[in-house]
Scaffold this active site. Structure first.
Site, mmCIF file in Angstrom:
data_model
loop_
_atom_site.group_PDB
_atom_site.id
_atom_site.type_symbol
_atom_site.label_atom_id
_atom_site.label_comp_id
_atom_site.label_asym_id
_atom_site.label_seq_id
_atom_site.Cartn_x
_atom_site.Cartn_y
_atom_site.Cartn_z
ATOM 1 N N TYR A 59 14.827 31.531 9.030
ATOM 2 C CA TYR A 59 13.691 32.272 9.573
ATOM 3 C C TYR A 59 13.660 32.201 11.091
ATOM 4 C CZ TYR A 59 11.848 32.285 4.808
ATOM 5 O OH TYR A 59 11.684 32.477 3.463
ATOM 6 N N LYS A 108 0.839 -1.198 0.000
ATOM 7 C CA LYS A 108 0.000 0.000 0.000
ATOM 8 C C LYS A 108 0.876 1.251 0.000
ATOM 9 C CE LYS A 108 -0.338 -0.103 5.036
ATOM 10 N NZ LYS A 108 -1.234 -0.188 6.214
#
Length: 359
Positions: free
Chosen positions: A249, A34
């Site tokens: 940042y 999956k």
């Protein structure tokens, strides 16, 4: 030259499949592929597993089931679907509720079924009070019930007695199904950790997932599995930094001494989560360097110190995998599991492959 690469070792996939097939003993090996084979690329991975011992394949959704069925002649089962969806031909179905079962009967869907029984995980699957009604419905309708399936909650903790309680419940379910007239020849409970630690729970089939990709299902490892994925970026820039100068940042980190930083070409748009700040050690050459400052959308920064090793533009920076921190170690650092780490590479990541059939 790609700036961000997930390198998949198909020889490792083949090795892991053979190891798990051997550990399964007489039981069939279902390979769970999956989520695009746990983000390793089902198109390339499934044929390797097919040739290395897989007896069947398991996925989550019907769309995944249809796609995997095009890659193998072996059975493919899907267990996440809702009544009313179009059922792809050739895909076997997990049945998690009485409503699903009723719809299959009314819609006259002719597909092999795996009835999901809840043995204590309390996610999807029929509660014990509904088992007999479901089994009798299926028997009266003449449905092909290939087997029962359930999911273990704590198999990665072999000392936890809850697994024994779930196994006892599963045995009750199989016995009841046969009592009301269902043959259920292919029953499966064991996942990767149970496959490696509880051979008594193999039943007729085991569902191997994370172990196929070389990630240890149980802390401490020792199972001879080989990690198949390495996530590699590039050094975009190397620049000097003076003591006290801050980076990225928020200016959350400042240089402790005069030295150098490297800018690496991966960010949260690619799967390097912003919350990983301060948890990464990136391997460049033979050395590991700490990630510093905020992770940005498409780049992050590592501290090189005095850069004695001569890190330069274009050098490979291993986020995890061969030559660097393992996916499990990174998972421990960021407070998650190795499953999530190998599912992280996305965005601009390009997959490349080595080894394996047809490589």
């Amino acid at each position: 030259m790609d700036l961000l690469t997930a390198r998949i070792d198909l020889d490792a996939i083949a090795h892991n499949t053979r190891v798990l097939k051997q550990r399964a003993g007489d039981a069939r090996l279902m390979c769970v592929v999956k989520a695009d084979a746990y983000n390793h690329g089902a198109q390339r991975v499934v044929p390797v597993m097919d040739a290395s011992g897989a007896d069947a394949f398991g996925v989550a959704t019907l769309a995944e089931g249809a796609s995997i069925s095009e890659l193998t002649a072996k059975p493919v089962a899907a267990w996440l679907w809702v009544p009313g969806q179009e059922i792809p031909p050739g895909v076997e179905l997990g049945v998690p509720t009485l409503d699903h079962l009723s719809w299959l009967i009314d819609a006259r869907v002719n597909a092999p079924l795996h009835i999901k029984v809840d043995t204590g995980m309390h996610r999807s699957g029929l509660r014990e009070s509904d088992w007999e009604a479901a089994f009798r419905m299926a028997a009266r309708a003449g449905l092909e019930v290939k087997g029962l399936m359930s999911h273990l909650a704590v198999a990665d903790d072999p000392a936890n007695p809850y697994t024994d309680a779930q196994a006892d419940a599963f045995r009750r379910a199989v016995a009841l199904a046969r009592q009301v007239g269902l043959e259920v020849p292919v029953n499966h409970l064991a996942n990767s950790p149970a496959l490696l630690s509880r051979p008594d729970l193999a039943f007729d089939q085991v569902r191997a997932g994370v172990g196929l990709y070389g990630l240890e299902p149980i802390a401490g490892g020792g199972s001879d599995l080989r990690p198949a994925m390495s996530w590699v970026a590039r050094v975009l820039a190397v620049k000097p930094l003076s003591v006290g100068e801050a980076v990225s940042y928020g200016l959350t980190w400042a240089a402790p001494d005069n030295g150098f930083v490297a800018v690496v070409t991966a960010g949260y748009a690619d799967g390097v989560a912003r919350s990983w700040q301060g948890c990464l050690d990136v391997a460049i050459g033979a050395h590991r360097y700490p990630q510093v400052g905020r992770v940005c959308m498409d780049q992050f920064i590592v501290w090189l110190g005095d850069n004695d090793a001569g890190v330069a533009i274009g050098d490979e920076a291993v986020i995890f995998g061969a030559g660097g921190v393992g996916a499990t170690e990174l998972a421990d650092r960021v407070g998650t599991i190795n499953y999530e780490i190998v599912c992280a590479p996305t965005g601009r990541t390009v997959r490349t492959y080595t080894g394996g059939t047809g490589a």
